[in-house]
Scaffold this motif. Structure first.
Motif, PDB file in Angstrom:
ATOM      1  N   VAL A 320     -50.506 -27.316 -77.048  1.00 23.10           N
ATOM      2  CA  VAL A 320     -50.270 -28.410 -77.856  1.00 23.10           C
ATOM      3  C   VAL A 320     -48.954 -29.306 -77.472  1.00 23.10           C
ATOM      4  O   VAL A 320     -48.437 -29.811 -78.111  1.00 23.10           O
ATOM      5  N   GLY A 321     -48.201 -28.747 -76.652  1.00 21.03           N
ATOM      6  CA  GLY A 321     -46.722 -29.240 -75.978  1.00 21.03           C
ATOM      7  C   GLY A 321     -45.744 -28.750 -76.961  1.00 21.03           C
ATOM      8  O   GLY A 321     -44.728 -29.776 -77.161  1.00 21.03           O
ATOM      9  N   CYS A 322     -45.640 -27.783 -77.664  1.00 19.75           N
ATOM     10  CA  CYS A 322     -44.451 -27.508 -78.436  1.00 19.75           C
ATOM     11  C   CYS A 322     -43.302 -27.063 -77.674  1.00 19.75           C
ATOM     12  O   CYS A 322     -42.327 -27.253 -78.203  1.00 19.75           O
ATOM     13  N   GLY A 323     -43.634 -26.671 -76.592  1.00 17.93           N
ATOM     14  CA  GLY A 323     -42.398 -26.441 -75.521  1.00 17.93           C
ATOM     15  C   GLY A 323     -41.572 -25.036 -75.827  1.00 17.93           C
ATOM     16  O   GLY A 323     -40.744 -24.674 -75.261  1.00 17.93           O
ATOM     17  N   ARG A 324     -42.224 -24.322 -76.672  1.00 23.22           N
ATOM     18  CA  ARG A 324     -41.609 -22.971 -76.895  1.00 23.22           C
ATOM     19  C   ARG A 324     -41.682 -22.238 -75.630  1.00 23.22           C
ATOM     20  O   ARG A 324     -40.431 -21.710 -75.375  1.00 23.22           O
ATOM     21  N   CYS A 325     -42.381 -22.091 -75.105  1.00 23.08           N
ATOM     22  CA  CYS A 325     -42.462 -21.356 -73.638  1.00 23.08           C
ATOM     23  C   CYS A 325     -41.458 -21.850 -72.604  1.00 23.08           C
ATOM     24  O   CYS A 325     -40.989 -20.843 -71.949  1.00 23.08           O
ATOM     25  N   VAL A 326     -41.295 -23.133 -72.878  1.00 20.96           N
ATOM     26  CA  VAL A 326     -40.356 -23.841 -71.728  1.00 20.96           C
ATOM     27  C   VAL A 326     -39.016 -23.374 -72.307  1.00 20.96           C
ATOM     28  O   VAL A 326     -37.961 -22.828 -71.392  1.00 20.96           O
ATOM     29  N   ASN A 327     -38.759 -23.135 -73.497  1.00 15.53           N
ATOM     30  CA  ASN A 327     -37.328 -22.560 -74.079  1.00 15.53           C
ATOM     31  C   ASN A 327     -37.288 -21.070 -73.957  1.00 15.53           C
ATOM     32  O   ASN A 327     -36.197 -20.673 -73.868  1.00 15.53           O
ATOM     33  N   LYS A 328     -38.305 -20.698 -74.033  1.00 18.61           N
ATOM     34  CA  LYS A 328     -38.042 -18.931 -74.208  1.00 18.61           C
ATOM     35  C   LYS A 328     -38.278 -18.287 -72.845  1.00 18.61           C
ATOM     36  O   LYS A 328     -38.313 -16.933 -72.939  1.00 18.61           O
ATOM     37  N   CYS A 329     -39.232 -18.712 -72.151  1.00 20.73           N
ATOM     38  CA  CYS A 329     -39.373 -18.119 -70.760  1.00 20.73           C
ATOM     39  C   CYS A 329     -37.967 -17.316 -70.216  1.00 20.73           C
ATOM     40  O   CYS A 329     -37.286 -18.083 -69.908  1.00 20.73           O
ATOM     41  N   PRO A 330     -38.155 -16.019 -70.126  1.00 14.28           N
ATOM     42  CA  PRO A 330     -36.841 -15.342 -69.494  1.00 14.28           C
ATOM     43  C   PRO A 330     -36.374 -15.951 -68.284  1.00 14.28           C
ATOM     44  O   PRO A 330     -35.208 -15.906 -67.857  1.00 14.28           O
ATOM     45  N   GLN A 331     -37.328 -15.969 -67.597  1.00 13.11           N
ATOM     46  CA  GLN A 331     -36.989 -16.468 -66.058  1.00 13.11           C
ATOM     47  C   GLN A 331     -37.440 -18.134 -65.693  1.00 13.11           C
ATOM     48  O   GLN A 331     -37.669 -18.769 -64.669  1.00 13.11           O
ATOM     49  N   LYS A 332     -37.764 -18.985 -66.867  1.00 11.95           N
ATOM     50  CA  LYS A 332     -37.912 -20.234 -66.857  1.00 11.95           C
ATOM     51  C   LYS A 332     -39.160 -20.619 -65.958  1.00 11.95           C
ATOM     52  O   LYS A 332     -39.067 -21.751 -65.175  1.00 11.95           O
ATOM     53  N   LEU A 333     -39.957 -20.083 -66.146  1.00 17.77           N
ATOM     54  CA  LEU A 333     -41.407 -20.267 -65.745  1.00 17.77           C
ATOM     55  C   LEU A 333     -42.180 -20.964 -67.131  1.00 17.77           C
ATOM     56  O   LEU A 333     -41.830 -20.373 -68.210  1.00 17.77           O
ATOM     57  N   ASN A 334     -43.161 -21.779 -66.793  1.00 23.01           N
ATOM     58  CA  ASN A 334     -43.657 -22.372 -68.016  1.00 23.01           C
ATOM     59  C   ASN A 334     -45.036 -23.215 -67.581  1.00 23.01           C
ATOM     60  O   ASN A 334     -45.209 -23.466 -66.581  1.00 23.01           O
ATOM     61  N   ILE A 335     -45.446 -23.643 -68.854  1.00 20.05           N
ATOM     62  CA  ILE A 335     -47.009 -24.517 -68.440  1.00 20.05           C
ATOM     63  C   ILE A 335     -46.595 -25.816 -67.922  1.00 20.05           C
ATOM     64  O   ILE A 335     -47.432 -26.523 -67.183  1.00 20.05           O
ATOM     65  N   VAL A 336     -45.574 -26.552 -68.093  1.00 17.04           N
ATOM     66  CA  VAL A 336     -45.126 -27.784 -67.600  1.00 17.04           C
ATOM     67  C   VAL A 336     -45.015 -27.484 -66.165  1.00 17.04           C
ATOM     68  O   VAL A 336     -45.613 -28.289 -65.461  1.00 17.04           O
ATOM     69  N   LYS A 337     -44.247 -26.663 -65.622  1.00 18.06           N
ATOM     70  CA  LYS A 337     -44.232 -26.445 -64.166  1.00 18.06           C
ATOM     71  C   LYS A 337     -45.552 -26.078 -63.400  1.00 18.06           C
ATOM     72  O   LYS A 337     -45.873 -26.681 -62.439  1.00 18.06           O
ATOM     73  N   VAL A 338     -46.355 -25.589 -64.216  1.00 20.07           N
ATOM     74  CA  VAL A 338     -47.863 -25.243 -64.028  1.00 20.07           C
ATOM     75  C   VAL A 338     -48.678 -26.586 -63.797  1.00 20.07           C
ATOM     76  O   VAL A 338     -49.171 -27.107 -62.815  1.00 20.07           O
ATOM     77  N   ILE A 339     -48.398 -27.528 -64.840  1.00 21.20           N
ATOM     78  CA  ILE A 339     -49.094 -28.872 -64.923  1.00 21.20           C
ATOM     79  C   ILE A 339     -48.572 -29.464 -63.823  1.00 21.20           C
ATOM     80  O   ILE A 339     -49.376 -30.477 -63.382  1.00 21.20           O
ATOM     81  N   LYS A 340     -47.294 -29.544 -63.747  1.00 25.60           N
ATOM     82  CA  LYS A 340     -46.651 -30.594 -62.493  1.00 25.60           C
ATOM     83  C   LYS A 340     -47.157 -30.286 -61.027  1.00 25.60           C
ATOM     84  O   LYS A 340     -47.210 -30.825 -59.991  1.00 25.60           O
ATOM     85  N   THR A 341     -47.541 -28.886 -60.861  1.00 23.03           N
ATOM     86  CA  THR A 341     -47.862 -28.311 -59.347  1.00 23.03           C
ATOM     87  C   THR A 341     -49.301 -28.666 -59.364  1.00 23.03           C
ATOM     88  O   THR A 341     -49.791 -29.032 -58.350  1.00 23.03           O
ATOM     89  N   LEU A 342     -50.034 -28.666 -60.493  1.00 22.96           N
ATOM     90  CA  LEU A 342     -51.534 -28.664 -60.137  1.00 22.96           C
ATOM     91  C   LEU A 342     -52.311 -29.809 -61.182  1.00 22.96           C
ATOM     92  O   LEU A 342     -53.378 -29.958 -60.671  1.00 22.96           O
ATOM     93  N   GLY A 343     -51.506 -30.162 -61.942  1.00 24.31           N
ATOM     94  CA  GLY A 343     -52.328 -31.075 -62.716  1.00 24.31           C
ATOM     95  C   GLY A 343     -52.845 -32.336 -62.232  1.00 24.31           C
ATOM     96  O   GLY A 343     -53.961 -32.973 -62.786  1.00 24.31           O
ATOM     97  N   GLY A 344     -52.129 -32.894 -61.337  1.00 21.02           N
ATOM     98  CA  GLY A 344     -52.603 -34.538 -60.734  1.00 21.02           C
ATOM     99  C   GLY A 344     -51.707 -35.157 -59.945  1.00 21.02           C
ATOM    100  O   GLY A 344     -50.411 -34.579 -60.248  1.00 21.02           O
ATOM    101  N   LYS A 345     -52.098 -36.221 -59.477  1.00 18.78           N
ATOM    102  CA  LYS A 345     -50.975 -36.891 -58.303  1.00 18.78           C
ATOM    103  C   LYS A 345     -50.210 -37.830 -59.114  1.00 18.78           C
ATOM    104  O   LYS A 345     -48.980 -37.833 -58.676  1.00 18.78           O
ATOM    105  N   ASP A 346     -49.832 -38.045 -60.370  1.00 11.01           N
ATOM    106  CA  ASP A 346     -49.014 -38.764 -61.148  1.00 11.01           C
ATOM    107  C   ASP A 346     -47.813 -37.875 -61.356  1.00 11.01           C
ATOM    108  O   ASP A 346     -46.883 -38.229 -61.896  1.00 11.01           O
ATOM    109  N   ASN A 347     -47.882 -36.512 -61.123  1.00  7.28           N
ATOM    110  CA  ASN A 347     -46.885 -35.651 -61.331  1.00  7.28           C
ATOM    111  C   ASN A 347     -45.987 -35.686 -60.286  1.00  7.28           C
ATOM    112  O   ASN A 347     -44.677 -34.974 -60.385  1.00  7.28           O
ATOM    113  N   ASP A 348     -46.120 -36.216 -59.033  1.00  6.53           N
ATOM    114  CA  ASP A 348     -45.349 -36.023 -57.999  1.00  6.53           C
ATOM    115  C   ASP A 348     -44.072 -36.886 -58.174  1.00  6.53           C
ATOM    116  O   ASP A 348     -44.050 -37.837 -58.799  1.00  6.53           O
TER     117      ASP A 348
END
Lengths: 348, 327
Positions: A320-348
């Motif tokens: 739901v895009g709350c961004g908690r994992c973005v803030n809290k992942c100890p090593q700064k991995l998160n769903i946004v980085k996954v979306i940007k890598t695999l989500g679609g061409k407009d993320n480039d």
């Protein structure tokens, strides 16, 4: 629309507390989490993101399911739901200050727990709960609810509220909401439409400028399942993953749990507790484990959020895009980085 | 910092190009200035695309080497002063083969904590610029706030006076100023509390624990292949957080388990999503070990005896340790 002065909010909480439980963001030892309100607790409605999501209130991190007592050759099974039902009946509760993203998270959870076969433990709390949402006015860089079509300025719920420097504005949306409104009506006065509209307009301007506002999710479709599953990028994306459960446990939509037995002197308690697909014993079965590497566990988490869940729920993503994992992942991995890598061409 | 970063990139590229190493363990860029992640680079192209070393590279890379060092060929790694102690300790415990790793000691003038920046009242951070002791933060709303660097460094950096303990080469372009701080000051504060106050303090802190295990998983001293708490066959596997007492025991037992081996790298507190000051439990042990056995710093060497794993006749007796005050 109704309103109450900010400096009188404590009276509002106290009034609700007379007859209902009140879960609200409370600061303890420096961090803000949803907890039961009591006089003297430090409420923090201004906190944009509680560390844990509100789901704890109706899907507790740990809860007892049943108890077993052995008496000679007889085994007595005690259904804890009867006591739970009594307790909830006597004191239904209010979830206060739920943000639009977290509210959407409840919809995601409902589809899992209230679908057949219904999870009766979840259902009992869920039905007893009146949800008071709170619109956002100061989103952060890690917010991306709008990528999922969520309007942070107008969450629904039983009551919607907006907060500015002076007032909390109040609007009932449902029958439950009307009921709660009548409980506290002596504290509320008319007004606030224009203030709310101004705030919404300002917030929307910021929302449009959020760094993650334009995430392209177009490739996350059921028909791309195999291709996404086989993507070579998972190795690289997951290599720094510690395999901890932080992302899972702060997430408003993660729903997996483990069931275990706990032996006590009086018998056995069967309980459930949140589990994490990041953990090495998740999916452990008699034959062994179907996922043996951290890459596979990492992939599972994001494939579930972005592909498996939507393919079973009419395209609804379980992020739901709350961004908690973005803030809290100890090593700064998160769903946004996954979306940007695999989500679609407009993320480039 | 940019000059250090350029020098590091140059060396990493040269080591890969010459074939001296098969891979480089470092940090890669995130979406913002403040969210780099640990990463393994295997080609010059990857380095040129994503390599970064900036004020937010706080992560300790040592523990990753346990797995990576088992791979074919040599691995280069960049170690900050505090990371070098963890590395040494892992070599000492035979978890990493020293000869498989090429250590590049890299300077660190303290790393920053984006959560601390937010705690200073900057609710959203999109960019950070550091000049000397001033940190200029730009938020989503375009406003700039100037903060003092010492106020926003990672907790683990705020008391650090560590120097590199091991290296094959070093990249140090700026002198690290000595910090005039006592790293045990917080521990002493807790020791000076009454038993009830101290119990209340830790109960409050530990009640926030969500049992995510980030502290354990990041800890270089927690290097068991399979933790008993993750092993259903152990009979004590645990992931529930319902029992407050159990949470307290989990963290206290973990501190006991790493006592004498904890180098005080502070990663446990850095990664805790609830900001529990877990490093204070470890520091209490370090302080006590110093007092009972003479000053000892785990990770200072990769050889030799350690206070808790060697017996001498003069060792302190249990009755002298427990003074009945619960400290």
């Amino acid at each position: 629309m109704l309103k109450i002065a900010k400096n009188r909010l404590n009276e509002l909480y106290a009034k609700i507390d007379e007859t209902m439980g009140l879960f609200i963001p409370i600061k303890r030892a420096g961090e803000v989490n949803y907890a039961v309100w009591k006089e003297g607790k430090e409420v923090s409605l201004e906190t944009l993101k509680t560390v844990k999501s509100p789901k704890n209130a109706f899907f507790p991190q740990s809860e007892n399911l049943m108890k077993f007592k052995k008496d000679g050759n007889n085994l007595e099974i005690i259904d804890v739901r009867e006591k739970l039902a009594e307790k909830i009946d006597e004191r239904p509760f209010v979830m206060f200050g739920v943000k639009a993203c977290d509210y959407k998270g409840i919809e995601v959870l409902d589809k899992v727990f209230l679908a057949d076969p219904v999870d009766s433990y979840y259902q009992m709390r869920r039905e007893a709960m009146t949800i008071v949402t709170l619109a956002c006015s100061r989103p952060e860089e890690s917010c991306f609810c709008n990528a999922f079509g969520i309007d942070a300025t107008a969450p629904t719920g039983d009551v919607t509220t907006w907060l500015d420097n002076e007032y909390l504005y109040w609007q009932a949306n449902t029958e439950k909401g009307e009921k709660l409104t009548s409980l506290v009506k002596d504290l509320l006065t008319e007004g606030g439409e224009s203030e709310v509209a101004t705030q919404q307009e300002k917030t929307k301007e910021i929302m449009a400028k959020l760094p993650y506002a334009t995430l392209d999710l177009s490739r996350f479709k059921p028909e791309n399942l195999n291709e996404l599953f086989a993507a070579k990028e998972w190795e690289e994306m997951s290599e720094a993953c510690l395999g901890c459960g932080t992302c899972t446990f702060v997430c408003p939509t993660c729903q997996c749990f483990d069931i275990r037995d706990f032996k006590t002197n009086e018998g056995v308690i069967r309980f459930r507790c949140w589990d994490s697909c990041m953990y090495s014993d998740f999916t452990l079965m008699a034959h062994g484990n179907s996922r043996t590497t951290q890459m596979q566990r990492f992939r599972q988490r994001f494939m579930h959020k972005l592909v498996y869940y939507p393919s079973q729920n009419d395209g609804l993503y379980s992020c739901v895009g709350c961004g908690r994992c973005v803030n809290k992942c100890p090593q700064k991995l998160n769903i946004v980085k996954v979306i940007k890598t695999l989500g679609g061409k407009d993320n480039d | 910092m940019k000059d250090v970063e350029m020098k590091m990139l140059e060396r990493a590229k040269a080591l890969l190009e010459s074939g001296e190493v098969a891979r480089v363990v470092a940090w890669k860029k995130g979406d913002f200035y403040f969210d780099p992640s640990p990463a393994v680079f295997e080609s010059v192209e990857e380095l040129e695309k994503d390599f970064v070393y900036n004020w937010f590279c706080g992560a300790n890379l040592s523990k990753y080497l346990i797995q990576i060092a088992k791979k074919e060929g040599k691995t280069a790694v960049f170690l900050k002063p505090c990371d070098s102690y963890s590395f040494n300790q892992l070599v000492k415990e035979h978890r990493i083969k020293r000869e498989n790793i090429y250590v590049i000691a890299v300077e660190c003038l303290a790393k920053l904590d984006v959560e601390k920046i937010k705690a200073q009242g900057v609710s959203s951070v999109v960019d950070v610029d550091i000049v000397d002791k001033k940190v200029t933060v730009t938020d989503l709303y375009g406003e700039k706030t100037v903060l003092n660097k010492p106020d926003v460094v990672l907790t683990k950096c705020s008391t650090c006076n560590k120097t590199h303990q091991i290296m094959d080469e070093e990249i140090v372009l700026h002198e690290k100023p000595a910090r005039d701080v006592d790293r045990f000051a917080e521990v002493v504060k807790l020791e000076n509390m009454t038993e009830d106050e101290r119990f209340a303090y830790w109960r409050d802190q530990l009640s926030k624990c969500i049992r995510c295990n980030a502290c354990r998983n990041v800890c270089p001293a927690c290097s068991c292949v399979k933790c008993v708490f993750d092993n259903p066959a152990s009979g004590i596997a645990a992931k529930a957080n319902d029992d407050k007492f159990e949470e307290q025991l989990f963290h206290v037992i973990r501190a006991f388990h790493v006592a004498g081996r904890c180098t005080d790298c502070g990663e446990c507190s850095r990664v805790c999503p609830q900001n529990i000051p877990l490093h204070l439990l470890n520091r209490k042990f370090i302080k006590d070990i110093d007092g009972f056995y003479g000053e000892y710093q785990a990770g200072e060497t990769s050889e030799g005896k350690t206070p808790l794993t060697s017996y001498t006749e003069g060792d302190i007796e249990a009755k002298d340790v427990f003074n009945g005050e619960g400290k």
